[in-house]
Motif scaffolding. Structure first.
Motif, short mmCIF file in Angstrom:
data_model
loop_
_atom_site.label_atom_id
_atom_site.label_comp_id
_atom_site.label_asym_id
_atom_site.label_seq_id
_atom_site.Cartn_x
_atom_site.Cartn_y
_atom_site.Cartn_z
N UNK A 1 90.17 100.94 72.55
CA UNK A 1 91.41 100.27 72.18
C UNK A 1 91.47 100.19 70.66
N UNK A 2 92.61 100.51 70.09
CA UNK A 2 92.80 100.42 68.64
C UNK A 2 93.82 99.32 68.34
N UNK A 3 93.51 98.49 67.35
CA UNK A 3 94.41 97.41 66.91
C UNK A 3 94.72 96.44 68.04
N UNK B 1 89.85 96.00 65.29
CA UNK B 1 90.25 97.34 64.86
C UNK B 1 90.00 98.35 65.97
N UNK B 2 88.78 98.33 66.54
CA UNK B 2 88.43 99.22 67.64
C UNK B 2 87.56 98.46 68.63
N UNK C 1 93.64 104.06 73.55
CA UNK C 1 94.76 103.18 73.84
C UNK C 1 95.12 102.44 72.54
N UNK C 2 96.28 102.71 71.94
CA UNK C 2 97.30 103.68 72.34
C UNK C 2 96.81 105.11 72.17
N UNK C 3 97.54 106.06 72.74
CA UNK C 3 97.08 107.44 72.73
C UNK C 3 97.51 108.24 71.51
N UNK C 4 98.10 107.58 70.53
CA UNK C 4 98.44 108.25 69.26
C UNK C 4 97.67 107.57 68.13
N UNK C 5 97.14 108.37 67.20
CA UNK C 5 96.38 107.78 66.09
C UNK C 5 97.28 106.95 65.18
N UNK C 6 96.66 106.06 64.39
CA UNK C 6 97.46 105.27 63.46
C UNK C 6 98.20 106.18 62.47
N UNK C 7 99.35 105.72 62.02
CA UNK C 7 100.11 106.49 61.04
C UNK C 7 99.44 106.46 59.68
#
Length: 142
Positions: A37-39, A54-55, A5-11
């Protein structure tokens, strides 16, 4: 595969490569009983400012783990002083990565205690799960 969450990796971008590496490793190596959870934004009352976890790794049986992810350009000298490279120059960091993660997990724990206590009046103040903190350095060579 973990639920991310979110389901896309960081850019891609400055400071994002290490987070992307860790995101992909957690996603691919943890099973579907883990939620990551990321970010995750968080207010840290102890320091009176906004922070970001961060995670945040969650598991029904294993508990909660906050991970501070650092990329290249972060180092610790022999006296325990953490520094980071900014625009080619070394700058002292106010708090080390483990201290940052510890502050974040404690702030989140306090928030959870307050919310649980507001719902369950008999709540004794202890969280009903294990929690901890860690730091990750996916692109650092030793």
């Amino acid at each position: 595969m973990a639920h991310m969450i979110p389901d896309t990796p960081p850019g891609w971008g400055p400071g994002k490569a290490s987070e992307r590496d860790l995101y992909e490793a957690l996603r691919d190596r943890l099973d579907d009983e883990f939620f990551v959870y990321h970010s995750l934004p968080l207010f840290v009352p102890k320091h009176g400012k906004e922070a970001e976890i961060d995670f945040l790794v969650l598991h029904r049986e294993h508990g909660m783990l906050a991970i501070e992810c650092k990329g290249q350009g972060v180092s610790c000298d022999g006296s325990g002083r953490w520094r980071r490279r900014v625009d080619g120059a070394w700058q002292d960091m106010e708090r080390g990565p483990l201290e940052q993660a510890q502050d974040q997990v404690h702030a989140l724990g306090q928030l959870l205690r307050e919310r649980i206590g507001a719902v369950f009046t008999s709540y004794a103040g202890e969280l009903p799960f294990t929690f901890g903190h860690a730091a990750a350095f996916p692109r650092t060579l030793l």
